[in-house]
Design an enzyme around this catalytic site. Structure first.
Site, PDB file in Angstrom:
ATOM      1  N   GLU A 200     -14.534  24.340  12.648  1.00 20.33           N
ATOM      2  CA  GLU A 200     -13.477  24.373  11.636  1.00 20.33           C
ATOM      3  C   GLU A 200     -13.619  23.113  10.795  1.00 20.33           C
ATOM      4  O   GLU A 200     -13.687  21.999  11.320  1.00 20.33           O
ATOM      5  CB  GLU A 200     -12.102  24.422  12.307  1.00 20.33           C
ATOM      6  N   GLU A 284       0.142  22.981   6.021  1.00 19.14           N
ATOM      7  CA  GLU A 284       0.530  22.897   7.416  1.00 19.14           C
ATOM      8  C   GLU A 284       1.857  22.137   7.498  1.00 19.14           C
ATOM      9  O   GLU A 284       1.867  20.909   7.608  1.00 19.14           O
ATOM     10  CB  GLU A 284      -0.536  22.185   8.255  1.00 19.14           C
TER      11      GLU A 284
END
Length: 304
Positions: A200, A284
């Site tokens: 990621e 986020e």
């Protein structure tokens, strides 16, 4: 000879006068300066300094600087009216299916909805977490858990990645704890469904509220004309490399995603034999959520 008569003297005087007159007519005229003829004026050069040679071409026009063409231009921000997605992992296509907006409220039980519109999305939530992200509402390009966007070039091997660019403009609130970040997934296979197992790669554009990426700081990097703090860690056993911009920005234009992938490969986090499966851009939120908005987004490979 006797004395001349009066008539004779008159005749002699007339003859002398005639001879004097004839002598005057034969005298040389005084010198006269010549007339000065000016030459026709000649054309001056652009600076007005010296005459150009006869037949010389005119000066070349000034060369204007070349403005490079954007590979991922942003569309004008239009209506923010669109479908609202409140299901935890619900999603909806935008821009004719080229991208997908997902709610992705994976990390909390607090409610969250995402309103999708043609150029982006807005978030409605009031999270309150202190140990990690509550969600990742985002826009997706590529194949993500079995859902592939229309015409996507992914999955694609890194050996044929090309020039991947993205432009992104966001609005964020003055308070809260959150980031605005890209999330790029890589896999050893051309995966279209399930979880990626390669790596990621995150690119943080905005960092608010003192939060940190997963893992530890491993160094710094200079990419895309900016300085970045680089973090490395693990997410459920998957390597994660995060590039955090040292000065947050709310808009990037033609961000060279490929450069970040190459840098992560040089650092050994990403294997050059892997595939890029999808690119996401979103938030986020740890605390808050409402007021986060992607106003406009675009991403291209080789300008397409």
């Amino acid at each position: 000879m006797g004395e001349p008569t009066r008539a004779t003297r008159a005749l002699l005087t007339a003859v002398v006068a005639v001879l004097a007159l004839l002598g005057a007519c034969g005298a040389q005229e005084p010198t006269v300066p010549p007339i000065q003829v000016d030459h026709p004026a000649t054309e001056q050069n652009a600076a007005g300094s010296a005459p150009l040679p006869q037949g010389a071409p005119p000066p070349a026009p000034a060369v204007l600087p070349v403005v490079p063409k954007l590979l991922a231009p942003l569309s004008a921000i239009g209506s923010r009216v669109g479908p609202q997605v409140c299901a935890k992992f619900g999603s909806v296509p935008v821009d004719g299916g080229r991208f997908e907006v997902q709610n992705d409220a994976w990390g909390a039980t607090t409610p969250q909805c995402t309103t999708a519109f043609n150029t982006g999305f807005s978030v409605q939530a009031n999270h309150d977490k202190d140990d990690g992200p509550a969600a990742y509402p985002s826009i997706v390009w590529g194949c993500n858990h079995g859902n592939c966007t229309r015409g996507t070039p992914f999955p694609r091997p890194l050996s044929d990645l090309g020039d991947v660019r993205s432009s992104w403009s966001v609005s964020v609130p003055d308070s809260g704890r959150y980031n605005a970040s890209y999330d790029i997934w890589l896999d050893p296979t051309p995966r279209r469904d399930g979880a990626n197992t390669g790596a990621e790669l995150m690119i943080w554009m905005v960092r608010a509220g003192g939060i940190d990426p997963i893992g530890q700081k491993a160094g710094t990097a200079d990419l895309a004309g900016a300085a970045w703090d680089v973090y490395e860690g693990q997410n459920n056993g998957v390597p994660v490399i995060s590039y955090v911009r040292q000065q947050s920005v709310r808009q990037v234009i033609d961000l060279p995603i490929s450069d970040f992938v190459r840098d992560a490969t040089r650092q050994g986090v990403v294997s050059p034999q892997w595939f890029l499966t999808n690119l996401q851009a979103g938030f986020e939120p740890w605390v808050g959520g409402s007021g986060l908005s992607t106003d406009a987004f675009n991403a291209t490979r080789n300008g397409v």
